[in-house]
Design a protein around this motif. Structure first.
Motif, PDB file in Angstrom:
ATOM      1  N   ALA A  14     -17.140 -11.256   0.097  1.00 37.82           N
ATOM      2  CA  ALA A  14     -15.857 -11.112  -0.590  1.00 37.82           C
ATOM      3  C   ALA A  14     -15.556  -9.664  -0.962  1.00 37.82           C
ATOM      4  N   ASP A  15     -16.569  -8.917  -1.381  1.00 32.16           N
ATOM      5  CA  ASP A  15     -16.343  -7.518  -1.767  1.00 32.16           C
ATOM      6  C   ASP A  15     -15.882  -6.691  -0.566  1.00 32.16           C
ATOM      7  N   ALA A  16     -16.530  -6.868   0.562  1.00 33.56           N
ATOM      8  CA  ALA A  16     -16.129  -6.145   1.769  1.00 33.56           C
ATOM      9  C   ALA A  16     -14.738  -6.570   2.198  1.00 33.56           C
ATOM     10  N   ALA A  17     -14.435  -7.856   2.107  1.00 32.17           N
ATOM     11  CA  ALA A  17     -13.116  -8.354   2.503  1.00 32.17           C
ATOM     12  C   ALA A  17     -12.022  -7.732   1.654  1.00 32.17           C
ATOM     13  N   ARG A  18     -12.243  -7.649   0.353  1.00 33.98           N
ATOM     14  CA  ARG A  18     -11.242  -7.044  -0.547  1.00 33.98           C
ATOM     15  C   ARG A  18     -11.070  -5.555  -0.248  1.00 33.98           C
ATOM     16  N   LEU A  19     -12.170  -4.879   0.005  1.00 30.64           N
ATOM     17  CA  LEU A  19     -12.109  -3.452   0.311  1.00 30.64           C
ATOM     18  C   LEU A  19     -11.337  -3.215   1.608  1.00 30.64           C
ATOM     19  N   TYR A  20     -11.658  -3.986   2.642  1.00 27.19           N
ATOM     20  CA  TYR A  20     -10.932  -3.877   3.903  1.00 27.19           C
ATOM     21  C   TYR A  20      -9.452  -4.200   3.710  1.00 27.19           C
ATOM     22  N   ALA A  21      -9.154  -5.255   2.976  1.00 25.84           N
ATOM     23  CA  ALA A  21      -7.751  -5.659   2.772  1.00 25.84           C
ATOM     24  C   ALA A  21      -6.960  -4.538   2.104  1.00 25.84           C
ATOM     25  N   ALA A  22      -7.525  -3.941   1.076  1.00 25.97           N
ATOM     26  CA  ALA A  22      -6.840  -2.845   0.385  1.00 25.97           C
ATOM     27  C   ALA A  22      -6.664  -1.638   1.303  1.00 25.97           C
ATOM     28  N   PHE A  23      -7.691  -1.331   2.069  1.00 23.14           N
ATOM     29  CA  PHE A  23      -7.636  -0.193   2.985  1.00 23.14           C
ATOM     30  C   PHE A  23      -6.543  -0.400   4.040  1.00 23.14           C
ATOM     31  N   TYR A  24      -6.545  -1.564   4.692  1.00 21.51           N
ATOM     32  CA  TYR A  24      -5.552  -1.821   5.737  1.00 21.51           C
ATOM     33  C   TYR A  24      -4.140  -1.911   5.166  1.00 21.51           C
ATOM     34  N   ARG A  25      -3.999  -2.440   3.956  1.00 23.37           N
ATOM     35  CA  ARG A  25      -2.673  -2.499   3.321  1.00 23.37           C
ATOM     36  C   ARG A  25      -2.171  -1.087   3.052  1.00 23.37           C
ATOM     37  N   LEU A  26      -3.039  -0.211   2.577  1.00 18.91           N
ATOM     38  CA  LEU A  26      -2.654   1.176   2.313  1.00 18.91           C
ATOM     39  C   LEU A  26      -2.231   1.879   3.598  1.00 18.91           C
ATOM     40  N   VAL A  27      -2.996   1.697   4.657  1.00 20.76           N
ATOM     41  CA  VAL A  27      -2.648   2.324   5.935  1.00 20.76           C
ATOM     42  C   VAL A  27      -1.286   1.802   6.411  1.00 20.76           C
ATOM     43  N   SER A  28      -1.069   0.493   6.300  1.00 27.16           N
ATOM     44  CA  SER A  28       0.210  -0.090   6.697  1.00 27.16           C
ATOM     45  C   SER A  28       1.361   0.509   5.895  1.00 27.16           C
ATOM     46  N   ASP A  29       1.172   0.600   4.594  1.00 24.07           N
ATOM     47  CA  ASP A  29       2.221   1.164   3.728  1.00 24.07           C
ATOM     48  C   ASP A  29       2.508   2.619   4.073  1.00 24.07           C
ATOM     49  N   ARG A  30       1.452   3.399   4.314  1.00 21.03           N
ATOM     50  CA  ARG A  30       1.640   4.817   4.632  1.00 21.03           C
ATOM     51  C   ARG A  30       2.315   4.985   5.993  1.00 21.03           C
ATOM     52  N   LEU A  31       1.971   4.115   6.937  1.00 16.61           N
ATOM     53  CA  LEU A  31       2.654   4.157   8.240  1.00 16.61           C
ATOM     54  C   LEU A  31       4.141   3.857   8.070  1.00 16.61           C
ATOM     55  N   SER A  32       4.443   2.837   7.293  1.00 17.68           N
ATOM     56  CA  SER A  32       5.843   2.473   7.052  1.00 17.68           C
ATOM     57  C   SER A  32       6.612   3.608   6.378  1.00 17.68           C
ATOM     58  N   ALA A  33       5.914   4.383   5.567  1.00 20.73           N
ATOM     59  CA  ALA A  33       6.544   5.506   4.865  1.00 20.73           C
ATOM     60  C   ALA A  33       6.664   6.748   5.742  1.00 20.73           C
ATOM     61  N   GLY A  34       6.138   6.686   6.978  1.00 29.32           N
ATOM     62  CA  GLY A  34       6.248   7.823   7.880  1.00 29.32           C
ATOM     63  C   GLY A  34       5.208   8.900   7.647  1.00 29.32           C
ATOM     64  N   GLU A  35       4.071   8.505   7.104  1.00 31.21           N
ATOM     65  CA  GLU A  35       3.036   9.464   6.715  1.00 31.21           C
ATOM     66  C   GLU A  35       2.491  10.285   7.881  1.00 31.21           C
ATOM     67  N   TRP A  36       2.226   9.668   9.017  1.00 36.90           N
ATOM     68  CA  TRP A  36       1.579  10.377  10.115  1.00 36.90           C
ATOM     69  C   TRP A  36       2.509  10.484  11.309  1.00 36.90           C
ATOM     70  N   GLU A  37       2.379  11.588  12.035  1.00 29.57           N
ATOM     71  CA  GLU A  37       3.251  11.852  13.175  1.00 29.57           C
ATOM     72  C   GLU A  37       2.687  11.342  14.498  1.00 29.57           C
ATOM     73  N   SER A  38       1.352  11.220  14.574  1.00 33.67           N
ATOM     74  CA  SER A  38       0.746  10.828  15.852  1.00 33.67           C
ATOM     75  C   SER A  38      -0.430   9.879  15.619  1.00 33.67           C
ATOM     76  N   THR A  39      -0.822   9.209  16.682  1.00 30.63           N
ATOM     77  CA  THR A  39      -1.977   8.311  16.589  1.00 30.63           C
ATOM     78  C   THR A  39      -3.253   9.098  16.299  1.00 30.63           C
ATOM     79  N   ALA A  40      -3.339  10.322  16.802  1.00 25.79           N
ATOM     80  CA  ALA A  40      -4.518  11.150  16.545  1.00 25.79           C
ATOM     81  C   ALA A  40      -4.625  11.485  15.056  1.00 25.79           C
ATOM     82  N   GLU A  41      -3.501  11.806  14.438  1.00 27.93           N
ATOM     83  CA  GLU A  41      -3.498  12.121  13.013  1.00 27.93           C
ATOM     84  C   GLU A  41      -3.862  10.872  12.199  1.00 27.93           C
TER      85      GLU A  41
END
Length: 141
Positions: free
Chosen positions: A54-81
């Motif tokens: 459960a601890d790993a699942a919560r950590l992964y969920a928060a991490f992937y949610r943050l990445v999704s949110d930052r992508l939606s906000a236009g945070e990174w310009e390229s897949t490499a970044e």
């Protein structure tokens, strides 16, 4: 000594605040939206890879949610970044690495070949990370 008026006002305010805070205790929790049947395989793969941690699942969920949110906000310009920042963040968070194969399968269609993150590609990548976050969250329910 307090005046009766001031004491009445203070008691009224306290009762109002207490009522507002207690009222929230009795509202039933909102059930999560039903999972998309197309994501059932992803959810099963994530649950199997996490082995009930459960601890790993919560950590992964928060991490992937943050990445999704930052992508939606236009945070990174390229897949490499995106890959560089996400890789550093995963290392700092000491993610256990259990989902590498599942994540690769989920993200390969939207992030390969490497290049700019614009328009539909950015939207698709954000949606893929959100699906991963949902699958990780579902793994602990």
């Amino acid at each position: 000594m307090t005046s009766p008026r001031l004491r009445t006002a203070a008691l009224t305010l306290a009762a109002f605040l207490l009522t507002a805070s207690v009222a929230g205790c009795f509202t039933p929790p909102t059930p999560p939206p039903p999972a998309d049947p197309a994501d059932a395989g992803l959810h099963a793969d994530v649950a199997a890879a996490l082995h009930g941690d459960a601890d790993a699942a919560r950590l992964y969920a928060a991490f992937y949610r943050l990445v999704s949110d930052r992508l939606s906000a236009g945070e990174w310009e390229s897949t490499a970044e995106l890959a560089a920042v996400a890789g550093r963040a995963a290392a700092l968070l000491e993610l256990p690495g259990r989902l590498s194969a599942v994540v690769a399968d989920e993200l390969a269609p939207v992030l390969n070949p490497p290049g700019p993150l614009t328009g539909a590609r950015r939207t698709d990548a954000a949606a893929a990370f959100a699906r991963l976050a949902d699958a990780c969250g579902e793994a602990v329910r």
